[in-house]
Design an enzyme around this catalytic site. Structure first.
Site, PDB file in Angstrom:
ATOM      1  N   PHE A   1       1.935  -3.145   4.265  1.00  0.00           N
ATOM      2  CA  PHE A   1       2.468  -4.317   5.260  1.00  0.00           C
ATOM      3  C   PHE A   1       3.773  -4.521   4.618  1.00  0.00           C
ATOM      4  CE2 PHE A   1      -1.585  -7.375   5.287  1.00  0.00           C
ATOM      5  CZ  PHE A   1      -2.159  -6.296   6.027  1.00  0.00           C
TER       6      PHE A   1
ATOM      7  N   LYS B   1      -9.159   8.621   1.638  1.00  0.00           N
ATOM      8  CA  LYS B   1      -9.664   7.419   1.748  1.00  0.00           C
ATOM      9  C   LYS B   1     -10.918   7.069   2.585  1.00  0.00           C
ATOM     10  CE  LYS B   1      -5.142   4.728   1.778  1.00  0.00           C
ATOM     11  NZ  LYS B   1      -4.062   5.639   1.943  1.00  0.00           N
TER      12      LYS B   1
ATOM     13  N   HIS C   1      -9.748   2.226   0.547  1.00  0.00           N
ATOM     14  CA  HIS C   1      -8.380   2.084   0.406  1.00  0.00           C
ATOM     15  C   HIS C   1      -7.908   1.316  -0.890  1.00  0.00           C
ATOM     16  CE1 HIS C   1      -4.390   1.280   0.865  1.00  0.00           C
ATOM     17  NE2 HIS C   1      -4.276   0.968   2.375  1.00  0.00           N
TER      18      HIS C   1
ATOM     19  N   HIS D   1      -1.781   8.813   5.196  1.00  0.00           N
ATOM     20  CA  HIS D   1      -2.280   7.458   4.633  1.00  0.00           C
ATOM     21  C   HIS D   1      -3.755   7.132   5.091  1.00  0.00           C
ATOM     22  CE1 HIS D   1      -1.472   3.287   3.535  1.00  0.00           C
ATOM     23  NE2 HIS D   1      -1.775   2.608   4.839  1.00  0.00           N
TER      24      HIS D   1
ATOM     25  N   GLU E   1      -0.069   6.991  13.000  1.00  0.00           N
ATOM     26  CA  GLU E   1       0.416   7.920  11.884  1.00  0.00           C
ATOM     27  C   GLU E   1       0.384   9.239  12.699  1.00  0.00           C
ATOM     28  OE1 GLU E   1      -2.025   7.804   8.458  1.00  0.00           O
ATOM     29  OE2 GLU E   1      -0.583   9.452   7.386  1.00  0.00           O
TER      30      GLU E   1
ATOM     31  N   CYS F   1       0.687  -1.170   0.076  1.00  0.00           N
ATOM     32  CA  CYS F   1       0.106  -0.011   0.119  1.00  0.00           C
ATOM     33  C   CYS F   1       0.986   1.171   0.017  1.00  0.00           C
ATOM     34  CB  CYS F   1      -1.018  -0.019   1.152  1.00  0.00           C
ATOM     35  SG  CYS F   1      -1.969  -1.624   0.978  1.00  0.00           S
TER      36      CYS F   1
END
Lengths: 410, 406
Positions: free
Chosen positions: B392, B328, B333, B296, B307, B165
């Site tokens: 990830f 998002k 996402h 993000h 974050e 991502c």
């Protein structure tokens, strides 16, 4: 042409492949004409249908990774972690020193974690989504191996998975070398990992890209052979430690080579290119030599990616011929190590380093009847001496990707 | 050309659940429109959640012209569409560039998951031998960039960086260096991901999917929602862009890439802060100069908290004065496409001095105490925008866009 940026040296190498897990011993076996191609123990017989593969037999991750729990890593992740362990140990970048300075990783792969992805999905489809394993899910991302390796080895720098098909492993070296040359990073472990599994094997077999079953047709999976009919798959993890020369000098590291130049390109119309004319590899070789400040006259060899594929081998040969002429002997390793896809370019690079170190270039095992249309000084089975400071490593992929890397002895 | 040469964004192409093409996308982002709806591409009957961010009005045949449209899978179709839109937006036709100097780099999380799903469907139905060459031709993820280049005839550098991502930002970073070091004259840099039952199953099993909507940074946020899409930026050296009189959205000023080396799925924060700091140093900007952060901002409990802490670590007290938002909240996402689409939003924010909102924001969270541009777009001067993406594998990638001034 002046070479831009910092000098990039190789300070360690690690590999695990069908012929062993020590670079010097694998190189020696290649010079002796050994091959790892044999009936598969991974792919079931009714699927393998007599096709040979070059597997890592009895792979034991604990032999490389110690007693820590390897359960979170799938087989590709374990192969990668083991290969990186060997490369780091060879380079002298200890865990303690990696905490002081971020070390990155650039991992080339073609199929990434396809086996884990496929099994995760099949379980969800057959038993229901509530039976799919959350732990397996974290390994279904295509960068799982690089992520797991970073955790295992505490690599906190750039973490890039490089996907360019069968050129991925060589591209990863070029990607990493460029980052170091440009001051973006100081130290990067670069290479590739690919496992043999049902999914990729079955895909290649059904696509008609595998060589005829080995027992029936000698030469069928031999690079540049007149009777070549396709590839034989293999598996490997192959990594080198690249770092800025100033960093290596400051820590008193032994250097085993230098990456002098890299270039990459793409052929969008590969299927209609003339078999014997210049192609994207020609341009790529010229650009890589220019980046290295070289004209090709000091190359001791070309370690090609030729695999036994009728079309691709011809294309690679034409690319080399038009980009370099017939100045340097051309070899290939895939009749010994199989086509390890995303790892193969990194394997070739390590073979090139060992050849520069030992002055012996392995020939092409099984090449008893070279294709007369290939107009290159191919190296016959066995080994021949080389005495030149640099080697060119080339890689092409059937989709049209191509790259070239100039490696020098230290 | 050397590392001091400047690189600019001259074209944007996006294929999203709230708009295909830069104009409808940006209008709907600023209007706070949601693209979340019932999942249609597979049956969610056995799942506890049923919504996603699919692109429902996409007609690949409108964009895929050179390659047979059914010879490539959905993520490649989305990628080609975004690439063609971006080139048209940049005013670059076949006569406007040298194919040998035009490259493609894409990020993705899953590549072409529909092809492994197809493989598995045959396997599970006892039809293993009905598989043809389509799996090898269309599955390995590097085909995304290969298909775009084959469609357009581009012969330059060609690469897929599948860093989950954060992949879109990795692609933009690589394109920036490729141009700065004279290895290409034009780069298409982007990300693409197709809606996938595998991704959906995984996030559902992690309990990470919200039942109705995405509420980044809200105290009652219930998770992320998987989406799909593609985003592409046309990047060129400034000198080339000016020579052809191109419209310039923004300058790509720098980037930072790091890895947590801590956990496959749980972010740690320190690596994210390092990526922001490296990016600011690379771009030569100080924290107080950053006028917008595209977060993000997935909407999961852990991500948004970590974050927020990472932004504070990187920006210090300045963090409270920098607007931070997550689109998002609208798109869900979109995986490897997310940071490419968010990069487009950053470039537009810098051009227009308009900040995208975080929609569905109702209840402040003591752990998330920054300015999240709640619910309504804002007009505010943005000289510098930072695009953050995490993934990830512990990947962190920050890219900085600067208002173009000659």
């Amino acid at each position: 042409v002046t070479v831009q940026g910092r000098s990039v040296v190789v300070t360690g190498a690690g590999l695990i492949c069908g012929l062993g897990d020590r670079a010097a011993a694998v190189h020696e076996a290649l010079c002796g004409g050994a091959t790892a191609l044999a009936p598969s123990t991974i792919v079931a017989a009714d699927i393998a249908q007599g096709h040979h593969v070059a597997e890592i037999r009895d792979f034991n991750p604990r032999a490389y990774l110690g007693a820590r729990n390897v359960a979170p890593l799938d087989r590709t992740g374990r192969l990668a972690a083991a290969g990186v362990e060997l490369a780091l140990a060879d380079s002298g970048w200890t865990l303690e020193s990696r905490k002081q300075r971020p070390v990155g990783i650039a991992l080339g792969t073609m199929f990434c974690s396809v086996k884990t992805i496929s099994e995760f999905d099949r379980r969800a489809q057959s038993a229901g989504p509530e039976y799919a394993s959350p732990m397996d899910f974290s390994n279904t991302v295509l960068n799982a191996a690089a992520g797991q390796v970073a955790i295992w080895h505490q690599l906190r720098g750039v973490n890039t998975t490089v996907a360019a098909g069968a050129i991925s492993g060589l591209h990863a070296l070029g990607y990493a070398a460029d980052l170091i040359r440009r001051g973006r990073a100081d130290v990067i472990v670069a290479g590739g990992a690919e496992e043999v599994c049902f999914e990729s094997f079955h895909g290649f077999r059904r696509a008609g890209l595998l060589a005829a079953p080995d027992h029936g047709a000698p030469g069928c999976a031999v690079p540049f052979h007149a009777k070549r009919s396709g590839i034989a798959l293999g598996e490997a993890a192959a990594f080198v430690v690249l770092e800025a020369e100033e960093i290596a000098s400051a820590r008193g590291a032994r250097t085993i080579g230098r990456v002098d130049g890299f270039a990459t390109g793409y052929d969008p119309r590969q299927e209609v290119a003339r078999a014997d004319g210049p192609n994207v590899l020609t341009e790529v070789i010229r650009r890589a030599l220019r980046a290295a400040g070289a004209d090709g006259s000091d190359l001791g060899a070309v370690v090609s990616s030729a695999s036994g594929s009728p079309g691709l081998d011809a294309r690679e040969a034409a690319g080399i011929k038009c980009g370099l002429g017939a100045a340097a002997p051309v070899t290939a390793v895939k009749s010994m190590l199989g086509d390890t896809l995303g790892a193969s370019g990194a394997l070739q690079a390590i073979v090139a380093l060992e050849s520069l170190r030992t002055g012996r270039l392995p020939g092409i095992t099984g090449l008893d009847d070279p294709d007369p249309r290939i107009d290159l000084p191919l190296v016959p089975p066995g080994a021949r001496p080389i005495d030149a400071p640099r080697v060119l490593v080339t890689a092409v992929a059937r989709e049209g990707n191509a790259c070239a890397l100039v490696i020098a002895r230290s | 050309m050397n590392q001091h040469s400047r690189v600019v964004v001259t074209g944007i192409g996006v294929v999203t659940s709230i708009g295909i093409g830069v104009e409808p996308f940006w209008r709907n982002v600023l209007a706070g429109q949601s693209g979340i709806g019932p999942v249609e591409s597979f049956d969610t009957g056995r799942y506890a959640v049923h919504v996603g961010g699919e692109v429902k009005s996409f007609a690949p045949g409108e964009f895929v012209r050179t390659l047979p449209v059914d010879s490539i899978a959905r993520a490649s179709q989305l990628a080609i569409a975004a690439a063609r839109l971006a080139l048209a937006d940049a005013g670059l036709g076949p006569d406007g560039l040298d194919p040998a100097a035009a490259g493609v780099v894409f990020g993705t999380t899953s590549g072409e998951p529909v092809m492994i799903e197809h493989f598995n469907d045959l396997e599970l139905s006892g039809a293993r031998e009905r598989l043809g060459s389509e799996f090898i031709d269309q599955y390995p993820c590097h085909v995304l960039a290969a298909h775009v280049a084959s469609e357009l005839g581009f012969r330059g550098p060609n690469l897929v960086i599948p860093t989950a991502c954060a992949a879109g930002n990795y692609a933009i970073a690589h394109a920036l260096d490729t141009l700065r070091f004279d290895e290409a004259e034009v780069m298409l840099a982007g990300g693409s991901d197709a809606f996938s039952r595998i991704t959906y199953t995984g996030f559902a099993r992690l309990g990470a999917i919200a039942p109705e909507r995405v509420q980044p940074f809200d105290k009652n946020r219930k998770g992320m929602i998987p989406g799909e899409g593609a985003g592409v930026l046309v990047l060129e050296p400034l000198t080339r862009a000016q020579a052809r009189g191109a419209r310039i959205y923004a300058e790509v000023a720098g980037y930072g890439l790091t890895c947590d080396a801590h956990h496959m799925t749980a972010p740690q924060g320190d690596g994210a802060a390092r990526a922001m700091q490296i990016a600011m140093a690379d771009a030569g900007v100080a924290p107080h100069e950053v006028g917008y952060i595209s977060a993000h901002g997935t909407g999961t409990a852990v991500n948004d908290k970590i974050e927020t802490a990472a932004v504070k670590q990187a920006f210090g007290e300045v963090a409270y004065r920098v607007p931070v938002s997550s689109i998002k909240s609208m798109l869900g996402h979109t995986m490897g496409a997310a940071s490419a689409i968010e990069a487009a939003a950053c470039a537009l924010a810098v051009r227009d001095d308009r900040l995208p909102p975080t929609i569905n924001f109702e209840t402040p969270d003591p752990d998330c105490d920054l300015d999240y541009v709640p619910n309504a777009a804002r007009s505010q001067t943005v000289h510098v925008a930072m695009n953050n993406a995490y993934a990830f594998g512990g990947n962190n990638a920050s890219v900085i866009f600067r208002k173009f001034q000659s």
